[in-house]
Every structure is written in structure tokens, then in C-alpha cells.
Design a protein around this motif. Structure first.
Motif, mmCIF file in Angstrom:
data_model
loop_
_atom_site.group_PDB
_atom_site.id
_atom_site.type_symbol
_atom_site.label_atom_id
_atom_site.label_comp_id
_atom_site.label_asym_id
_atom_site.label_seq_id
_atom_site.Cartn_x
_atom_site.Cartn_y
_atom_site.Cartn_z
ATOM 1 N N TYR A 295 -18.444 -22.665 3.232
ATOM 2 C CA TYR A 295 -17.794 -21.666 2.383
ATOM 3 C C TYR A 295 -17.346 -20.498 3.256
ATOM 4 N N HIS A 296 -16.439 -19.684 2.714
ATOM 5 C CA HIS A 296 -16.044 -18.438 3.368
ATOM 6 C C HIS A 296 -16.217 -17.273 2.390
ATOM 7 N N HIS A 297 -15.198 -17.046 1.562
ATOM 8 C CA HIS A 297 -15.231 -15.964 0.580
ATOM 9 C C HIS A 297 -15.749 -16.444 -0.777
ATOM 10 N N ILE A 298 -16.552 -15.593 -1.435
ATOM 11 C CA ILE A 298 -16.927 -15.774 -2.837
ATOM 12 C C ILE A 298 -16.336 -14.576 -3.581
ATOM 13 N N VAL A 299 -15.473 -14.835 -4.570
ATOM 14 C CA VAL A 299 -14.729 -13.741 -5.207
ATOM 15 C C VAL A 299 -15.010 -13.683 -6.714
ATOM 16 N N GLU A 300 -14.592 -12.577 -7.309
ATOM 17 C CA GLU A 300 -14.736 -12.390 -8.754
ATOM 18 C C GLU A 300 -13.784 -13.310 -9.510
ATOM 19 N N GLU A 301 -14.168 -13.656 -10.735
ATOM 20 C CA GLU A 301 -13.293 -14.447 -11.606
ATOM 21 C C GLU A 301 -11.981 -13.690 -11.807
ATOM 22 N N GLY A 302 -10.861 -14.407 -11.671
ATOM 23 C CA GLY A 302 -9.550 -13.789 -11.839
ATOM 24 C C GLY A 302 -8.892 -13.415 -10.528
ATOM 25 N N GLU A 303 -9.680 -13.322 -9.447
ATOM 26 C CA GLU A 303 -9.097 -13.046 -8.136
ATOM 27 C C GLU A 303 -8.492 -14.327 -7.554
ATOM 28 N N LYS A 304 -7.668 -14.154 -6.542
ATOM 29 C CA LYS A 304 -7.000 -15.280 -5.898
ATOM 30 C C LYS A 304 -8.015 -16.245 -5.290
ATOM 31 N N THR A 305 -7.817 -17.533 -5.536
ATOM 32 C CA THR A 305 -8.657 -18.558 -4.921
ATOM 33 C C THR A 305 -7.761 -19.516 -4.137
ATOM 34 N N ASP A 306 -8.326 -20.130 -3.106
ATOM 35 C CA ASP A 306 -7.544 -21.048 -2.275
ATOM 36 C C ASP A 306 -8.499 -21.922 -1.471
ATOM 37 N N LYS A 307 -8.073 -22.341 -0.290
ATOM 38 C CA LYS A 307 -8.894 -23.259 0.499
ATOM 39 C C LYS A 307 -10.122 -22.603 1.119
ATOM 40 N N ILE A 308 -10.174 -21.246 1.124
ATOM 41 C CA ILE A 308 -11.373 -20.582 1.654
ATOM 42 C C ILE A 308 -11.962 -19.573 0.669
ATOM 43 N N ARG A 309 -11.449 -19.525 -0.548
ATOM 44 C CA ARG A 309 -11.956 -18.585 -1.559
ATOM 45 C C ARG A 309 -12.276 -19.329 -2.839
ATOM 46 N N VAL A 310 -13.532 -19.207 -3.282
ATOM 47 C CA VAL A 310 -13.937 -19.749 -4.587
ATOM 48 C C VAL A 310 -14.600 -18.630 -5.370
ATOM 49 N N THR A 311 -14.564 -18.724 -6.688
ATOM 50 C CA THR A 311 -15.173 -17.676 -7.510
ATOM 51 C C THR A 311 -16.691 -17.803 -7.506
ATOM 52 N N LYS A 312 -17.348 -16.710 -7.854
ATOM 53 C CA LYS A 312 -18.814 -16.764 -7.928
ATOM 54 C C LYS A 312 -19.261 -17.690 -9.049
ATOM 55 N N GLU A 313 -18.446 -17.819 -10.109
ATOM 56 C CA GLU A 313 -18.770 -18.763 -11.186
ATOM 57 C C GLU A 313 -18.728 -20.187 -10.649
ATOM 58 N N ARG A 314 -17.733 -20.477 -9.826
ATOM 59 C CA ARG A 314 -17.630 -21.797 -9.221
ATOM 60 C C ARG A 314 -18.804 -22.049 -8.279
ATOM 61 N N PHE A 315 -19.185 -21.041 -7.495
ATOM 62 C CA PHE A 315 -20.320 -21.206 -6.592
ATOM 63 C C PHE A 315 -21.599 -21.464 -7.375
#
Length: 275
Positions: free
Chosen positions: A42-62
Motif C-alpha cells: 500500500y501507499h496512501h490511505i485516503v478519506e472517502e470521496g478523495e481521489k483513488t488510483d493505483k497507489i491510493r485506496v480509501t480507509k473504508e476500503r482498507f
């Protein structure tokens, strides 16, 4: 007869491809985890609604990923446990898995760490030593890094390993001359190259030791790039595991150098990445 021969060849190709794709899973079930294990990246864990991509997943997804791992009977292990296993000093659980994070972003501490702690799951975070505690790095709000105090809190929990991702060889908006991580630069002679990479490795290891009191034994290569020289250098620095970004199960049957990882993207569910 000609059609039958073509069908047989086609079927053979399908079987061969299936064997290659399923090899890690088959190996795990047949050898009792002695050959392949999944290492998640993993790389970035972001808030729901923020941009996600090949290195960013939401905290809900995590959180969903951790729930899936528990449901499927996986046990998170540390690299220290993996090393002990290879040295004949310990055993692995039935379905071991390693969770890793690259770069040391603030969101690892804010979002991923509480979820890991809640589920009593282990992980390793690979930090760029020179960037710890920096915010709005290069005037980009996406590049905020946790502090050494936050790193110490995670390390003291017993769940998180803090390990090197270089001291300062992972560049922002890479240039042609400096975007190769630990690889040789254009026009650089062998002795200067060797000295530069070794010096950076020593700095990365030393700052982790000074700030956390922690030994370094795993190294995640910037951009996943490496060569024989870098492996030699890191072995001299007592690094026992090196990680790439090549997307597959890690083969631990021989040694623990150049291990592959599974990049967790927002585009695929974890269950699809693992099988």
C-alpha cells in the motif's frame, strides 16, 4: 484430424497459462507455506470521496481488506518472524501474509494504523528518512509524512516495523538524472556509485536507530529498481530482506532478497488480487 490437433494444442496452451497464473496458490497449499507468501503493498490511505488510483485506496476500503483477511483465515506476520522462520528459529502460521506501506505518509498513521491496531494486525512501513515529519512537501498537500514521535508510537505498539526506503534516493517528480533510486546515474563511475548508495543506506539505517532504537533488516527499493551491486551493498549493511514492486507472490524458497509484492490498487478487490 487437423481440427482435433489444433484443439489439443489450444487446450495445452490454456492449461499451461493456468498453471503459471495459479502457481503461487498451488504452491502454498502443497508445501505448507514453505515457498510462496503474499506481501501486500500500500501507499496512501485516503478519506472517502478523495481521489483513488493505483497507489491510493480509501480507509473504508482498507478496513474491508482487513476484514477480508480475517474472514479468510490469514495471519499477518512481521518480517522479523519471516527471517526467524528462514533461519530455522520459528514457524509460520497456516496462511501468512505481510502488509507493507511505502514512503511513510501521514495518512498511514492517521487512518491505517488505528484499523490495524483495532484488528491486532501487523505491518511494516518503509520510510524515506530525510522526509519524516515534513508536510506539504514540494508544495504538494498530498505529500505529508508522519513524525518521528508518531513513528515511535507505532513502533512501540509491537505491531508496526519501521524500515528503510532509502534516506534520500526517492525523488519527487523524478528527473532523468535522479529518478532511478539506487541505480547508477549517467556518467557516474563504479566507485562513486557504490559509495553514494552505501552512504545513503547507512544514513537510512542510522536515523531509524537513533530515533526509534530499532534495527533495520528489510529494505524496500525506491521504484522497485535494484541490481547485483545494491544487493551486495545492503547485505554488507546486514539487511536480510529486500523488496521490489514486481506484482506477484513472494517466493521465499531460496532466500529473502528481491521479493515481489502485490500492489493494492483501488481498481481491484483484494480477493481478486490474491487469487
Amino acid at each position: 484430424k487437423g481440427d482435433l490437433k489444433i484443439k489439443k494444442v489450444f487446450l495445452s496452451i490454456i492449461i499451461l497459462v493456468a498453471c503459471v497464473v495459479l502457481a503461487p496458490k498451488i504452491a502454498i497449499s502443497q508445501t505448507g507455506n514453505n515457498r510462496y507468501i503474499p506481501i501486500l503493498m500500500y501507499h496512501h490511505i485516503v478519506e472517502e470521496g478523495e481521489k483513488t488510483d493505483k497507489i491510493r485506496v480509501t480507509k473504508e476500503r482498507f478496513k474491508e481488506d482487513t476484514e477480508y483477511l480475517k474472514k479468510e483465515g490469514y495471519t499477518t506476520i512481521s518480517f522479523k518472524e519471516l527471517i526467524k522462520y528462514k533461519e530455522g528459529k520459528g514457524k509460520l502460521p497456516k496462511k501468512p501474509i505481510i502488509i507493507t506501506f511505502d514512503d511513510g505518509y501521514k495518512d498511514n498513521y492517521e487512518y491505517a494504523y488505528p484499523i490495524l491496531k483495532e484488528n491486532n494486525m501487523k505491518a511494516a512501513i518503509f520510510v524515506i528518512g530525510s522526509r519524516i515529519g515534513k508536510t506539504n512537501f514540494n508544495n504538494d498537500p498530498k505529500y505529508n509524512y508522519f513524525s518521528w514521535d508518531e513513528a515511535k508510537e507505532m513502533y512501540n505498539s509491537g505491531l508496526i516495523e519501521i524500515q528503510p526506503h532509502s534516506y534520500n534516493l526517492h525523488y519527487y517528480k523524478e528527473s532523468k538524472s535522479h529518478g532511478n533510486g539506487v541505480l547508477k546515474r549517467k556518467g557516474e563511475d563504479k566507485s562513486a556509485y557504490y559509495a553514494r548508495v552505501k552512504k545513503d543506506g547507512i544514513q537510512a539505517i542510522q536515523i531509524i536507530k537513533d530515533k526509534l532504537g530499532s534495527e533495520s533488516y528489510v529494505y524496500a527499493y525506491p521504484y522497485g529498481k535494484y541490481n547485483r551491486a545494491t544487493e551486495k551493498i545492503l547485505k554488507e549493511l546486514n539487511i536480510k530482506v529486500t523488496l521490489t514492486t514486481r506484482n506477484r507472490y513472494a517466493n521465499i524458497s531460496k532466500d529473502l532478497y528481491g521479493l515481489k509484492r502485490i500492489n493494492v490498487t483501488s481498481y481491484k478487490k483484494l480477493e481478486d488480487l490474491l487469487y
